[in-house]
Design a protein around this motif. Structure first.
Motif, short mmCIF file in Angstrom:
data_model
loop_
_atom_site.label_atom_id
_atom_site.label_comp_id
_atom_site.label_asym_id
_atom_site.label_seq_id
_atom_site.Cartn_x
_atom_site.Cartn_y
_atom_site.Cartn_z
N LEU A 1 1.67 5.71 8.77
CA LEU A 1 0.53 5.71 7.86
C LEU A 1 -0.59 6.58 8.41
O LEU A 1 -0.82 6.61 9.62
CB LEU A 1 0.03 4.29 7.65
CG LEU A 1 0.97 3.36 6.87
CD1 LEU A 1 0.53 1.90 7.02
CD2 LEU A 1 1.00 3.75 5.40
N PRO A 2 -1.31 7.29 7.55
CA PRO A 2 -2.45 8.08 8.03
C PRO A 2 -3.48 7.20 8.73
O PRO A 2 -3.76 6.08 8.28
CB PRO A 2 -3.03 8.68 6.72
CG PRO A 2 -1.90 8.63 5.75
CD PRO A 2 -1.10 7.41 6.10
N LYS A 3 -4.06 7.70 9.80
CA LYS A 3 -5.01 6.91 10.59
C LYS A 3 -6.21 6.45 9.78
O LYS A 3 -6.76 5.38 10.02
CB LYS A 3 -5.50 7.73 11.79
CG LYS A 3 -4.47 7.90 12.90
CD LYS A 3 -4.34 6.64 13.75
CE LYS A 3 -5.59 6.43 14.60
NZ LYS A 3 -5.45 5.23 15.48
N ASP A 4 -6.62 7.24 8.81
CA ASP A 4 -7.83 6.91 8.05
C ASP A 4 -7.53 6.11 6.78
O ASP A 4 -8.43 5.89 5.97
CB ASP A 4 -8.60 8.18 7.69
CG ASP A 4 -7.77 9.13 6.82
OD1 ASP A 4 -6.55 8.91 6.69
OD2 ASP A 4 -8.35 10.10 6.29
N MET A 5 -6.29 5.68 6.61
CA MET A 5 -5.94 4.91 5.41
C MET A 5 -6.19 3.42 5.61
O MET A 5 -5.64 2.81 6.53
CB MET A 5 -4.47 5.14 5.01
CG MET A 5 -4.04 4.28 3.81
SD MET A 5 -2.47 4.79 3.09
CE MET A 5 -2.95 6.32 2.26
N PRO A 6 -7.01 2.79 4.77
CA PRO A 6 -7.20 1.34 4.85
C PRO A 6 -5.89 0.60 4.55
O PRO A 6 -5.21 0.91 3.57
CB PRO A 6 -8.25 1.06 3.77
CG PRO A 6 -8.92 2.37 3.52
CD PRO A 6 -7.86 3.40 3.73
N VAL A 7 -5.54 -0.35 5.38
CA VAL A 7 -4.28 -1.08 5.25
C VAL A 7 -4.53 -2.58 5.38
O VAL A 7 -5.16 -3.03 6.34
CB VAL A 7 -3.26 -0.63 6.34
CG1 VAL A 7 -2.00 -1.49 6.29
CG2 VAL A 7 -2.91 0.84 6.18
N TYR A 8 -4.05 -3.34 4.40
CA TYR A 8 -4.15 -4.80 4.47
C TYR A 8 -2.76 -5.37 4.23
O TYR A 8 -2.15 -5.15 3.18
CB TYR A 8 -5.12 -5.34 3.42
CG TYR A 8 -5.65 -6.74 3.72
CD1 TYR A 8 -5.00 -7.61 4.60
CD2 TYR A 8 -6.81 -7.20 3.10
CE1 TYR A 8 -5.50 -8.87 4.87
CE2 TYR A 8 -7.32 -8.47 3.36
CZ TYR A 8 -6.65 -9.30 4.25
OH TYR A 8 -7.14 -10.56 4.51
N LEU A 9 -2.25 -6.11 5.23
CA LEU A 9 -0.92 -6.67 5.15
C LEU A 9 -0.98 -8.19 5.05
O LEU A 9 -1.52 -8.85 5.95
CB LEU A 9 -0.10 -6.27 6.38
CG LEU A 9 0.00 -4.77 6.68
CD1 LEU A 9 0.80 -4.55 7.96
CD2 LEU A 9 0.65 -4.03 5.52
N PHE A 10 -0.43 -8.73 3.97
CA PHE A 10 -0.28 -10.18 3.83
C PHE A 10 1.13 -10.52 4.29
O PHE A 10 2.11 -10.05 3.70
CB PHE A 10 -0.51 -10.60 2.38
CG PHE A 10 -1.89 -10.27 1.88
CD1 PHE A 10 -2.97 -11.10 2.17
CD2 PHE A 10 -2.12 -9.11 1.13
CE1 PHE A 10 -4.25 -10.79 1.72
CE2 PHE A 10 -3.39 -8.79 0.68
CZ PHE A 10 -4.46 -9.64 0.98
N VAL A 11 1.23 -11.32 5.34
CA VAL A 11 2.50 -11.48 6.04
C VAL A 11 2.91 -12.94 6.11
O VAL A 11 2.10 -13.82 6.43
CB VAL A 11 2.41 -10.89 7.47
CG1 VAL A 11 3.73 -11.04 8.21
CG2 VAL A 11 2.01 -9.41 7.40
N GLN A 12 4.18 -13.19 5.85
CA GLN A 12 4.75 -14.52 6.00
C GLN A 12 4.63 -14.96 7.46
O GLN A 12 5.07 -14.26 8.37
CB GLN A 12 6.22 -14.51 5.58
CG GLN A 12 6.90 -15.85 5.64
CD GLN A 12 8.40 -15.75 5.32
OE1 GLN A 12 8.97 -14.67 5.34
NE2 GLN A 12 9.01 -16.88 5.04
N GLU A 13 4.02 -16.12 7.67
CA GLU A 13 3.74 -16.56 9.04
C GLU A 13 5.00 -16.95 9.81
O GLU A 13 5.12 -16.66 11.00
CB GLU A 13 2.77 -17.74 9.02
CG GLU A 13 2.30 -18.16 10.41
CD GLU A 13 1.17 -19.17 10.36
OE1 GLU A 13 0.62 -19.47 11.43
OE2 GLU A 13 0.83 -19.66 9.26
N PHE A 14 5.93 -17.59 9.14
CA PHE A 14 7.15 -18.05 9.82
C PHE A 14 8.37 -17.42 9.16
O PHE A 14 8.76 -17.82 8.06
CB PHE A 14 7.25 -19.57 9.78
CG PHE A 14 6.05 -20.27 10.36
CD1 PHE A 14 5.85 -20.30 11.74
CD2 PHE A 14 5.11 -20.87 9.53
CE1 PHE A 14 4.73 -20.93 12.28
CE2 PHE A 14 4.01 -21.51 10.05
CZ PHE A 14 3.82 -21.54 11.44
N ASN A 15 8.96 -16.43 9.81
CA ASN A 15 10.15 -15.75 9.30
C ASN A 15 11.26 -15.96 10.33
O ASN A 15 11.41 -15.18 11.27
CB ASN A 15 9.86 -14.26 9.09
CG ASN A 15 11.01 -13.53 8.43
OD1 ASN A 15 12.18 -13.84 8.66
ND2 ASN A 15 10.69 -12.55 7.60
#
Length: 317
Positions: A248-262
């Motif tokens: 991903l480009p360094k200046d791209m805002p990224v928000y990841l919603f992640v399953q806590e228990f996989n």
């Protein structure tokens, strides 16, 4: 001994004939059932032609923020519009939301084009171009994370933020899959039979509103294992390999919603934390839920997404 072989042959022939009759009946039942379901599916969205076939796009919301969110479904999403209504309905007051259904999904046509990362990204790009969409926020679920990452590297400057709903990452474990049995089961009508009363019925997630249950069932029986989706399934290992060189480009805002228990992938959190840390404005939120976080946690996801975009994404004038 001669009588034994005579009776034995009759029994074998009887078994073969019975099997052929059953298989033929199941095949015909499957064909008729799918055709009937297709007629009952309600139309929605807008069709754009890509390589001679139609890709369906569901577009909703005007958006006071003057921003467009392009939403991609995860692999095999049965009915994309119904599945993502919990998200799109909460986003549409602030954004224009464009749900793209790749070939084989929802109301989009099937295609003979090989399901590779390059082909799918090219098709998504052409569909967006047909609608004049080249300045947007990317949002997606599961394998959409791979396609969004590849798209951003192939067509830089179009997407300006990356919102992942338990999205896949190129370095997660992935193994080749043989789709022969699934393809045969679909062609013979076995799956149609097992999902039709009185023989059985599809599982409908609890998030599906009562008024959409029938439509969800029609989609399930009609598109679950079509040739296009099975081609994509068989290529998943290569699809992930093809994305391993992308970042991903360094200046791209990224928000990841992640399953806590996989449990199947113990490194799930670490892989996403690494991706979030690879950019200047990366954020990760762990959510205690299953892979389909947008089903039960849409309110939280939308609330966090709006706050994040208001902080890090420059709005158009």
């Amino acid at each position: 001994m001669e009588k034994f072989w005579k009776y034995f042959k009759r029994i074998v022939i009887g078994i073969v004939v019975t099997a052929l009759v059953l298989l033929s009946s199941m095949f015909i039942f499957g064909k008729i059932g799918k055709a009937s379901d297709r007629k009952k599916i309600e139309d929605y969205g807008e069709k754009v032609e890509v390589f001679g076939k139609n890709i369906n796009m569901y577009i909703t919301g005007e958006g006071e923020e003057k921003e467009t969110i392009v939403l991609l479904p995860g692999y095999g999403t049965i009915a994309p519009k119904i599945s993502f209504d919990p998200v799109t309905e909460k986003l549409k007051d602030d954004y224009r939301v464009v749900l793209v259904e790749p070939f084989g999904y929802g109301l989009s046509d099937q295609t003979d084009r090989e399901r590779t990362t390059a082909n799918m990204v090219e098709e998504i790009h052409m569909a967006l171009q047909a609608k004049g969409i080249d300045d947007f926020i990317f949002m997606g679920h599961s394998i959409a994370g791979i396609y969004m990452l590849s798209y951003i590297n192939t067509y830089p400057g179009e997407a300006k933020a990356f919102i992942g709903i338990d999205t896949s990452v190129p370095t997660q474990p992935m193994f080749p899959m043989d789709t022969t049995v699934l393809r045969l089961a679909d062609k013979l009508g076995f799956l149609q039979l097992t999902m039709t009363p009185p023989f059985g019925k599809p599982t409908v997630p609890s998030f599906v509103p009562e008024e959409d249950v029938d439509q969800y069932i029609y989609f399930t029986r009609n598109t679950s294992l079509n040739d296009t989706l099975l081609n994509e399934l068989g290529n998943l290992s290569q699809i992930f390999d093809d994305a391993k060189g992308y970042s991903l480009p360094k200046d791209m805002p990224v928000y990841l919603f992640v399953q806590e228990f996989n449990e199947p992938i113990p490194t799930w959190q670490a892989l996403h934390e690494e991706q979030a840390n690879s950019v200047d404005n990366g954020k990760m939120m762990l959510i205690d839920g299953d892979h389909f976080l947008h089903f039960e946690h849409s309110e939280l996801i939308v609330k966090e997404t709006k706050a994040f975009l208001n902080e890090f994404v420059v709005k158009p004038q």
